[in-house]
Write an enzyme that holds these catalytic residues in place. Structure first.
Site, PDB file in Angstrom:
ATOM      1  N   LYS A  40    -175.081 -42.764  20.668  1.00 60.66           N
ATOM      2  CA  LYS A  40    -175.768 -42.823  22.038  1.00 60.66           C
ATOM      3  C   LYS A  40    -175.107 -43.710  22.866  1.00 60.66           C
ATOM      4  CE  LYS A  40    -179.421 -42.024  24.636  1.00 60.66           C
ATOM      5  NZ  LYS A  40    -180.004 -40.599  25.266  1.00 60.66           N
ATOM      6  N   GLU A 117    -174.695 -38.173  22.412  1.00 62.57           N
ATOM      7  CA  GLU A 117    -175.683 -37.900  23.260  1.00 62.57           C
ATOM      8  C   GLU A 117    -175.585 -38.721  24.621  1.00 62.57           C
ATOM      9  OE1 GLU A 117    -180.714 -38.390  23.865  1.00 62.57           O
ATOM     10  OE2 GLU A 117    -179.615 -38.366  21.816  1.00 62.57           O
ATOM     11  N   GLY A 118    -175.616 -38.034  25.663  1.00 62.14           N
ATOM     12  CA  GLY A 118    -175.458 -38.719  27.047  1.00 62.14           C
ATOM     13  C   GLY A 118    -177.049 -39.253  27.338  1.00 62.14           C
TER      14      GLY A 118
END
Length: 227
Positions: A40, A117-118
């Site tokens: 992340k 994950e954006g």
């Protein structure tokens, strides 16, 4: 050692289900025998623990023991307290792409594939000239776009797909996340008919994760570095 291109998970907006989708994809790929890493790159609204990043990290470690040599600082290199776009949340701090790249390389070395994950959606600003969609190029990643199933999903989805196409991105897949049975029932009546007519198929996070994984995962020869 077999390596696969990383997968960047984004969504048509915030609070659509990126983390949930990433976890489902992680579990599916792990069941297929892959050592999956997670990242992340930027998390906002951290007070004081990065909740999404920690959930991803702990789940990934349960499947890929090699990740135990890392810390949450490797998984979430940039963390900010304010729940806002990184450009705002970071204040005067500079987000350095090289820091993100170095963190990714540590995770990749311990994994067959990395799920990234954006934060928010594709057009969320990180720096004045650096947006969330730029992470796709930074990590040379394939993209999974997650759409909601509420009224308005057609417009939101098509706008995001148009953005990907305008950026010249062709290595992506998209799917729909249903948070509750009521929303899913309404979606099937109101929005699904048009989407099926336009695209032929509509993949669901809940029902089609093996198909989503197959669409995204392609073998890469690490020696030739060919996708």
């Amino acid at each position: 050692m077999m390596k696969y291109p990383p997968i960047f998970i984004s969504a048509t907006n915030t609070d659509i289900g990126k983390t949930y989708t990433t976890l489902r994809l992680l579990e599916t790929l792990s069941q297929q025998g892959l050592n999956v890493g997670v990242m992340k790159p930027i998390e906002t609204g951290v007070a004081p623990v990065p909740l999404d990043g920690t959930l991803l990290f702990e789940t990934a470690k349960a499947h890929n023991k090699a990740l135990e040599s890392l810390t949450i600082n490797d998984i979430v290199p940039y963390r900010f307290e304010l729940p806002a776009a990184p450009y705002v949340a970071k204040g005067r701090k500079k987000i350095d792409p090289d820091v993100l790249r170095h963190a990714y390389e540590k995770i990749e070395a311990l994994s067959d594939i990395v799920l990234i994950e954006g934060a928010g959606g594709l057009l969320v600003p990180i720096e004045e000239d650096f947006y969330m969609y730029d992470l796709m190029r930074l990590f040379n990643a394939r993209t999974l776009l997650v759409a909601h199933d509420r009224l308005g999903c057609i417009n939101d989805l098509l706008l995001n797909l148009h953005l990907l196409d305008s950026l010249g991105v062709d290595n992506y897949e998209w799917c729909v996340n249903s948070k509750c049975a009521e929303d899913r029932a309404a979606f099937e009546k109101i929005s699904l008919p048009f989407l099926k007519k336009l695209f032929g198929r509509v993949l669901s996070v809940q029902e089609d994760m093996p198909a989503i994984a197959r669409s995204l995962v392609t073998y890469r020869d690490v020696n030739a570095n060919i996708v």
